[in-house]
Every structure is written in structure tokens, then in C-alpha cells.
Scaffold this motif. Structure first.
Motif, PDB file in Angstrom:
ATOM      1  N   THR A  24       0.798  -1.219   0.000  1.00 15.84           N
ATOM      2  CA  THR A  24       0.000   0.000   0.000  1.00 15.84           C
ATOM      3  C   THR A  24       0.836   1.277   0.000  1.00 15.84           C
ATOM      4  O   THR A  24       0.497   2.218  -0.696  1.00 15.84           O
ATOM      5  CB  THR A  24      -0.971   0.047   1.195  1.00 15.84           C
ATOM      6  N   HIS A  25       1.929   1.309   0.734  1.00 15.40           N
ATOM      7  CA  HIS A  25       2.709   2.547   0.789  1.00 15.40           C
ATOM      8  C   HIS A  25       3.296   2.911  -0.574  1.00 15.40           C
ATOM      9  O   HIS A  25       3.080   4.021  -1.065  1.00 15.40           O
ATOM     10  CB  HIS A  25       3.795   2.471   1.856  1.00 15.40           C
ATOM     11  N   PRO A  26       4.033   2.001  -1.239  1.00 17.52           N
ATOM     12  CA  PRO A  26       4.584   2.374  -2.542  1.00 17.52           C
ATOM     13  C   PRO A  26       3.497   2.654  -3.567  1.00 17.52           C
ATOM     14  O   PRO A  26       3.634   3.565  -4.384  1.00 17.52           O
ATOM     15  CB  PRO A  26       5.414   1.158  -2.954  1.00 17.52           C
ATOM     16  N   ALA A  27       2.395   1.902  -3.538  1.00 15.92           N
ATOM     17  CA  ALA A  27       1.328   2.116  -4.513  1.00 15.92           C
ATOM     18  C   ALA A  27       0.656   3.460  -4.279  1.00 15.92           C
ATOM     19  O   ALA A  27       0.348   4.190  -5.224  1.00 15.92           O
ATOM     20  CB  ALA A  27       0.323   0.974  -4.447  1.00 15.92           C
ATOM     21  N   ALA A  28       0.409   3.817  -3.032  1.00 17.38           N
ATOM     22  CA  ALA A  28      -0.213   5.103  -2.733  1.00 17.38           C
ATOM     23  C   ALA A  28       0.708   6.242  -3.168  1.00 17.38           C
ATOM     24  O   ALA A  28       0.254   7.245  -3.732  1.00 17.38           O
ATOM     25  CB  ALA A  28      -0.527   5.212  -1.248  1.00 17.38           C
ATOM     26  N   THR A  29       1.984   6.108  -2.931  1.00 17.43           N
ATOM     27  CA  THR A  29       2.952   7.109  -3.358  1.00 17.43           C
ATOM     28  C   THR A  29       2.940   7.234  -4.876  1.00 17.43           C
ATOM     29  O   THR A  29       2.971   8.332  -5.418  1.00 17.43           O
ATOM     30  CB  THR A  29       4.367   6.750  -2.851  1.00 17.43           C
ATOM     31  N   GLY A  30       2.864   6.112  -5.558  1.00 22.03           N
ATOM     32  CA  GLY A  30       2.804   6.117  -7.023  1.00 22.03           C
ATOM     33  C   GLY A  30       1.568   6.824  -7.536  1.00 22.03           C
ATOM     34  O   GLY A  30       1.621   7.564  -8.523  1.00 22.03           O
ATOM     35  N   ASN A  31       0.441   6.628  -6.854  1.00 17.88           N
ATOM     36  CA  ASN A  31      -0.792   7.291  -7.268  1.00 17.88           C
ATOM     37  C   ASN A  31      -0.678   8.804  -7.104  1.00 17.88           C
ATOM     38  O   ASN A  31      -1.176   9.561  -7.931  1.00 17.88           O
ATOM     39  CB  ASN A  31      -1.992   6.754  -6.487  1.00 17.88           C
ATOM     40  N   ASP A  32      -0.025   9.274  -6.045  1.00 17.14           N
ATOM     41  CA  ASP A  32       0.198  10.707  -5.861  1.00 17.14           C
ATOM     42  C   ASP A  32       1.082  11.251  -6.981  1.00 17.14           C
ATOM     43  O   ASP A  32       0.857  12.347  -7.492  1.00 17.14           O
ATOM     44  CB  ASP A  32       0.859  10.985  -4.510  1.00 17.14           C
ATOM     45  N   LEU A  33       2.072  10.481  -7.348  1.00 17.84           N
ATOM     46  CA  LEU A  33       3.000  10.893  -8.392  1.00 17.84           C
ATOM     47  C   LEU A  33       2.294  11.035  -9.741  1.00 17.84           C
ATOM     48  O   LEU A  33       2.614  11.947 -10.510  1.00 17.84           O
ATOM     49  CB  LEU A  33       4.150   9.882  -8.501  1.00 17.84           C
ATOM     50  N   ILE A  34       1.328  10.177 -10.025  1.00 20.46           N
ATOM     51  CA  ILE A  34       0.602  10.229 -11.297  1.00 20.46           C
ATOM     52  C   ILE A  34      -0.042  11.597 -11.487  1.00 20.46           C
ATOM     53  O   ILE A  34       0.065  12.213 -12.542  1.00 20.46           O
ATOM     54  CB  ILE A  34      -0.456   9.102 -11.366  1.00 20.46           C
ATOM     55  N   GLY A  35      -0.734  12.091 -10.453  1.00 24.88           N
ATOM     56  CA  GLY A  35      -1.368  13.401 -10.548  1.00 24.88           C
ATOM     57  C   GLY A  35      -0.365  14.514 -10.751  1.00 24.88           C
ATOM     58  O   GLY A  35      -0.591  15.455 -11.534  1.00 24.88           O
ATOM     59  N   ALA A  36       0.758  14.431 -10.060  1.00 26.24           N
ATOM     60  CA  ALA A  36       1.793  15.462 -10.186  1.00 26.24           C
ATOM     61  C   ALA A  36       2.397  15.469 -11.582  1.00 26.24           C
ATOM     62  O   ALA A  36       2.604  16.534 -12.174  1.00 26.24           O
ATOM     63  CB  ALA A  36       2.880  15.238  -9.134  1.00 26.24           C
ATOM     64  N   VAL A  37       2.663  14.294 -12.121  1.00 26.69           N
ATOM     65  CA  VAL A  37       3.251  14.219 -13.469  1.00 26.69           C
ATOM     66  C   VAL A  37       2.234  14.679 -14.508  1.00 26.69           C
ATOM     67  O   VAL A  37       2.578  15.387 -15.458  1.00 26.69           O
ATOM     68  CB  VAL A  37       3.777  12.801 -13.769  1.00 26.69           C
ATOM     69  N   ALA A  38       0.961  14.293 -14.337  1.00 27.17           N
ATOM     70  CA  ALA A  38      -0.078  14.728 -15.271  1.00 27.17           C
ATOM     71  C   ALA A  38      -0.143  16.260 -15.309  1.00 27.17           C
ATOM     72  O   ALA A  38      -0.264  16.857 -16.384  1.00 27.17           O
ATOM     73  CB  ALA A  38      -1.428  14.141 -14.877  1.00 27.17           C
ATOM     74  N   ALA A  39      -0.053  16.902 -14.152  1.00 23.41           N
ATOM     75  CA  ALA A  39      -0.076  18.362 -14.095  1.00 23.41           C
ATOM     76  C   ALA A  39       1.158  18.959 -14.770  1.00 23.41           C
ATOM     77  O   ALA A  39       1.074  19.992 -15.441  1.00 23.41           O
ATOM     78  CB  ALA A  39      -0.166  18.832 -12.638  1.00 23.41           C
ATOM     79  N   GLU A  40       2.278  18.298 -14.598  1.00 30.25           N
ATOM     80  CA  GLU A  40       3.534  18.792 -15.177  1.00 30.25           C
ATOM     81  C   GLU A  40       3.497  18.777 -16.706  1.00 30.25           C
ATOM     82  O   GLU A  40       4.086  19.646 -17.347  1.00 30.25           O
ATOM     83  CB  GLU A  40       4.701  17.934 -14.670  1.00 30.25           C
ATOM     84  N   VAL A  41       2.822  17.803 -17.300  1.00 30.94           N
ATOM     85  CA  VAL A  41       2.795  17.686 -18.765  1.00 30.94           C
ATOM     86  C   VAL A  41       1.503  18.244 -19.366  1.00 30.94           C
ATOM     87  O   VAL A  41       1.222  18.025 -20.543  1.00 30.94           O
ATOM     88  CB  VAL A  41       3.037  16.231 -19.232  1.00 30.94           C
ATOM     89  N   ALA A  42       0.732  18.983 -18.582  1.00 29.09           N
ATOM     90  CA  ALA A  42      -0.527  19.561 -19.055  1.00 29.09           C
ATOM     91  C   ALA A  42      -0.314  20.363 -20.336  1.00 29.09           C
ATOM     92  O   ALA A  42       0.664  21.097 -20.468  1.00 29.09           O
ATOM     93  CB  ALA A  42      -1.126  20.452 -17.969  1.00 29.09           C
ATOM     94  N   GLY A  43      -1.225  20.166 -21.274  1.00 27.00           N
ATOM     95  CA  GLY A  43      -1.169  20.908 -22.522  1.00 27.00           C
ATOM     96  C   GLY A  43      -0.250  20.329 -23.576  1.00 27.00           C
ATOM     97  O   GLY A  43      -0.149  20.878 -24.673  1.00 27.00           O
ATOM     98  N   THR A  44       0.405  19.231 -23.280  1.00 26.72           N
ATOM     99  CA  THR A  44       1.339  18.635 -24.241  1.00 26.72           C
ATOM    100  C   THR A  44       0.729  17.507 -25.061  1.00 26.72           C
ATOM    101  O   THR A  44       1.354  17.010 -25.987  1.00 26.72           O
ATOM    102  CB  THR A  44       2.581  18.064 -23.517  1.00 26.72           C
ATOM    103  N   GLY A  45      -0.473  17.064 -24.698  1.00 25.47           N
ATOM    104  CA  GLY A  45      -1.086  15.930 -25.377  1.00 25.47           C
ATOM    105  C   GLY A  45      -0.724  14.595 -24.752  1.00 25.47           C
ATOM    106  O   GLY A  45      -1.190  13.549 -25.180  1.00 25.47           O
ATOM    107  N   VAL A  46       0.129  14.630 -23.754  1.00 26.42           N
ATOM    108  CA  VAL A  46       0.520  13.409 -23.043  1.00 26.42           C
ATOM    109  C   VAL A  46      -0.459  13.194 -21.891  1.00 26.42           C
ATOM    110  O   VAL A  46      -0.774  14.127 -21.151  1.00 26.42           O
ATOM    111  CB  VAL A  46       1.962  13.522 -22.487  1.00 26.42           C
TER     112      VAL A  46
END
Length: 133
Positions: A24-46
Motif C-alpha cells: 500500500t505505501h509504494p502504490a499510494a505514493t505512485g498514485n500521488d505521483l501520477i497526478g503530479a506528473v499529469a499536471a507537469e505535462v498539461a497541454g502537451t497531449g501526453v
């Protein structure tokens, strides 16, 4: 051209099971990272998403259930039924998802049809988790 970055996590990230702490700990951390990366690449089509499979009839799980059934002198269906009765009582489908069912979600999230799906944790858990978050 559409790009997809997909990370497979686990629905266990959303469970608070002491026995699943190592998952649960690594998976929960990974889920938080997904949102952060999605925000970082906003507007790029990724798009950046994670697929959270629940209990899945993977090779390992299937072998484990078969070994457990043999050691108890019962059939595989009995072990699976008891697993969902005792360990995953909130499962709506009351069975293991097939790898093909999980794969279908992965295929979708990597397709052009999912172009507006980003920063999401998509559960393929058979209804084990009853929340919408």
C-alpha cells in the motif's frame, strides 16, 4: 500524435490492511505521483494515468490458489469462494478479475478514446473498494 504514460499500481493502495502494508505505501505514493506528473505535462497531449487492479487471476495467484486447494483437499472454486467471503467480502463480482479484463482497461487508457483521461487512478478491482475516490 497522442502519447500515454501508464503506471500499474494496485487497488491495495486505497485499502488500509495491515497485511498489505508493503504494497500500500509504494502504490499510494505512485498514485500521488501520477497526478503530479499529469499536471507537469498539461497541454502537451501526453496523458498520465494508473490502472489499479484488484484481486486478479494472474499466473502467481492462480498457482497459489491451486496449491492451497490441493493442501486443503478442496477444489479451486471452494478456495476462491472462501477468499472472497473472508478476505474480500466487499467484492461486488466475488471472483478474481481475469488478466484480459485488466488488459482491456490498460488498452483503453492507452487509446485515443481516453485522450481526456489524465491524472486518474482507474480501478479494475471488481468493486472491492466502495468509494468513488
Amino acid at each position: 500524435m497522442r502519447h500515454a504514460d501508464l503506471r500499474r499500481a494496485s487497488a491495495a493502495a486505497l485499502l488500509s490492511l495491515a497485511a498489505a502494508a508493503a504494497v500500500t505505501h509504494p502504490a499510494a505514493t505512485g498514485n500521488d505521483l501520477i497526478g503530479a506528473v499529469a499536471a507537469e505535462v498539461a497541454g502537451t497531449g501526453v496523458t498520465v494515468n494508473s490502472v489499479l487492479p484488484g484481486p486478479t487471476a494472474s499466473e502467481g495467484a492462480t498457482a497459489f490458489v491451486a496449491e492451497l486447494a490441493a493442501s486443503q483437499g478442496v477444489d479451486i472454486a471452494t478456495v476462491e469462494r472462501e477468499f472472497f467471503k473472508s478476505a474480500r467480502p466487499f467484492s461486488v463480482i466475488r471472483r478474481f478479475s481475469s488478466p484480459a479484463e485488466v488488459g482491456a482497461m490498460i488498452a483503453y487508457v492507452c487509446s485515443a478514446q481516453a485522450s481526456s483521461t489524465t491524472g486518474a487512478a482507474l480501478r479494475v478491482d471488481g468493486g472491492v473498494l466502495r468509494s468513488i475516490v
